[in-house]
Scaffold this active site. Structure first.
Site, PDB file in Angstrom:
ATOM      1  N   ASN A   7       1.331   8.296   1.496  1.00  0.00           N
ATOM      2  CA  ASN A   7       2.323   7.872   2.622  1.00  0.00           C
ATOM      3  C   ASN A   7       3.693   8.081   2.143  1.00  0.00           C
ATOM      4  O   ASN A   7       4.020   7.036   1.480  1.00  0.00           O
ATOM      5  CB  ASN A   7       1.957   6.492   3.239  1.00  0.00           C
TER       6      ASN A   7
ATOM      7  N   LYS B 143       6.335   7.499   3.613  1.00  0.00           N
ATOM      8  CA  LYS B 143       7.186   6.910   4.417  1.00  0.00           C
ATOM      9  C   LYS B 143       8.495   7.584   4.744  1.00  0.00           C
ATOM     10  O   LYS B 143       8.558   8.768   5.180  1.00  0.00           O
ATOM     11  CB  LYS B 143       7.495   5.392   3.731  1.00  0.00           C
TER      12      LYS B 143
ATOM     13  N   HIS C  99       0.715   0.545  10.960  1.00  0.00           N
ATOM     14  CA  HIS C  99       1.232   0.170   9.398  1.00  0.00           C
ATOM     15  C   HIS C  99       1.866  -1.003   9.511  1.00  0.00           C
ATOM     16  O   HIS C  99       2.611  -1.275  10.571  1.00  0.00           O
ATOM     17  CB  HIS C  99       2.105   1.369   8.734  1.00  0.00           C
TER      18      HIS C  99
ATOM     19  N   GLU D  75       4.654  -2.234   8.058  1.00  0.00           N
ATOM     20  CA  GLU D  75       5.986  -2.013   8.272  1.00  0.00           C
ATOM     21  C   GLU D  75       6.407  -1.872   9.676  1.00  0.00           C
ATOM     22  O   GLU D  75       7.263  -2.188  10.286  1.00  0.00           O
ATOM     23  CB  GLU D  75       6.465  -0.797   7.333  1.00  0.00           C
TER      24      GLU D  75
ATOM     25  N   GLU E 145      -4.582  -3.096   3.727  1.00  0.00           N
ATOM     26  CA  GLU E 145      -3.173  -3.205   2.985  1.00  0.00           C
ATOM     27  C   GLU E 145      -2.847  -4.588   3.330  1.00  0.00           C
ATOM     28  O   GLU E 145      -2.055  -4.853   4.198  1.00  0.00           O
ATOM     29  CB  GLU E 145      -2.370  -2.164   3.605  1.00  0.00           C
TER      30      GLU E 145
ATOM     31  N   GLY F 279       4.321  -2.437  -1.739  1.00  0.00           N
ATOM     32  CA  GLY F 279       5.458  -2.108  -2.421  1.00  0.00           C
ATOM     33  C   GLY F 279       6.076  -3.223  -3.348  1.00  0.00           C
ATOM     34  O   GLY F 279       7.335  -3.430  -3.634  1.00  0.00           O
TER      35      GLY F 279
ATOM     36  N   SER G  19       0.238  -1.144  -3.687  1.00  0.00           N
ATOM     37  CA  SER G  19       0.723  -1.197  -5.124  1.00  0.00           C
ATOM     38  C   SER G  19      -0.406  -0.510  -5.783  1.00  0.00           C
ATOM     39  O   SER G  19      -0.674  -0.956  -7.052  1.00  0.00           O
ATOM     40  CB  SER G  19       0.885  -2.326  -5.617  1.00  0.00           C
TER      41      SER G  19
HETATM   42  P1  13P Z   1       2.773   1.002  -2.052  1.00  0.00           P
HETATM   43  O1  13P Z   1       1.881   1.831  -2.634  1.00  0.00           O
HETATM   44  O2  13P Z   1       4.163   1.510  -2.186  1.00  0.00           O
HETATM   45  O3  13P Z   1       2.732  -0.353  -2.266  1.00  0.00           O
HETATM   46  O4  13P Z   1       2.775   1.197  -0.382  1.00  0.00           O
HETATM   47  C1  13P Z   1       1.456   1.171   0.373  1.00  0.00           C
HETATM   48  C2  13P Z   1       1.579   1.593   1.617  1.00  0.00           C
HETATM   49  O5  13P Z   1       2.387   0.867   2.360  1.00  0.00           O
HETATM   50  C3  13P Z   1       0.730   2.782   1.885  1.00  0.00           C
HETATM   51  O6  13P Z   1       0.967   2.718   3.421  1.00  0.00           O
END
Ligand code: 13P
Length: 264
Positions: free
Chosen positions: A20, A22, A109, A111, A181, A187, A223
């Site tokens: 992903n 982003k 997601h 976010e 997640e 992150g 992560s």
């Molecule tokens: P990270 O791997 O940067 O923690 O992000 C995970 C994520 O949100 C994948 O959709």
């Protein structure tokens, strides 16, 4: 319908490593990374039951779809709108995604849940629309730090799954994947323990089976890195990963591919 797996009771699932990206890369940088991934893949044959999927920004999908055509890589969107067409300013439909070359889409997601307040009803419509319009759908779920501290993790997962899979037939579940997640691990560099992951994944599989009589792969995200991937991807209840930061370099992404292979 793009079926991502066979969804039967008896089988173990393939391994999915979903990048992903982003909003991290420009279109040019996305193409450069895709080129580096192709190069790395040419030196390392990937077996059929390890799926390498990339979700770049909408803008980069057409170029990357052309770039990966004929390879094992698949391209998908990070979001979609559930309607086919109409007055939905700024949105992208499932048909438009497919037209660009996408074969899967990420929905719900954290976010999007937190930044644009995507709610359960909209997420349910997105899941249904993605699947009925022929896209494999990765539904993201997970608890916040406060919810975990309050002992509500499993209840939150149950509620997020129940509202999202409502009305899906067992056949449609063959196009569904779930990404667990934990919001506090995204992150942050803080990764869930293998016990926390195994408990969440087993619960998710049980709830999906209860609600739909079918099974779907459950990926871990938050992560996920070359250092922790071997342990996490070796868990029997983990069928791959949804990867943010570590997917932005071909070297670290392929370390995860190797960890995925070792865990199969
Ligand atoms: P990270 O791997 O940067 O923690 O992000 C995970 C994520 O949100 C994948 O959709």
């Amino acid at each position: 319908m793009t079926t991502a797996h066979s969804g039967t009771d008896m089988q173990s699932f393939p391994c999915y490593l979903v990048a992903n990206w982003k909003m991290s890369l420009s279109t040019r940088q996305s193409l450069e990374l895709a080129t580096a991934l192709m190069h790395e893949a040419s030196m390392m044959p990937i077996p059929d039951d390890l799926h390498t999927w990339i979700a770049p920004s909408f803008l980069a999908i057409p170029d990357i779809a052309r770039k990966v055509a004929g390879t094992r890589f698949r391209v998908g969107g990070q979001n979609l709108w559930p309607e086919q067409h109409g007055a939905y300013t700024g949105e992208v439909s499932p048909t438009q995604l497919k037209e660009m070359g996408a074969t899967f889409v990420i929905v719900g997601h954290s976010e999007r849940r937190s930044l644009v307040h995507e709610g359960e009803e909209l997420i349910r419509r997105k899941v249904k629309s993605a699947i009925t319009n022929g896209l494999a759908c990765i539904l993201c779920i997970g608890e916040t730090r406060d919810e975990r501290k309050a002992g509500k993790t499993l209840a939150v997962l149950r509620s997020q799954i129940t509202s999202a899979v409502l009305g899906l037939s067992p056949h449609e579940v063959r196009s569904l994947l779930i990404a667990y997640e934990p919001v506090w691990a995204i992150g942050t560099g803080e990764v869930a323990t293998t016990e926390q992951i195994a408990e969440a994944h087993t619960t998710i599989s049980t709830i999906v089976a209860e609600l739909t009589t079918a099974r779907c792969p459950v990926l871990y995200g938050g992560s996920l890195k070359p250092e922790n991937a071997p342990e996490i991807l070796a868990l029997p209840s983990v069928h791959g990963g949804l990867i943010g930061g570590a997917s932005l370099q071909s070297g670290s992404y392929f370390e995860l591919v190797r960890a995925g292979l070792a865990g199969m």
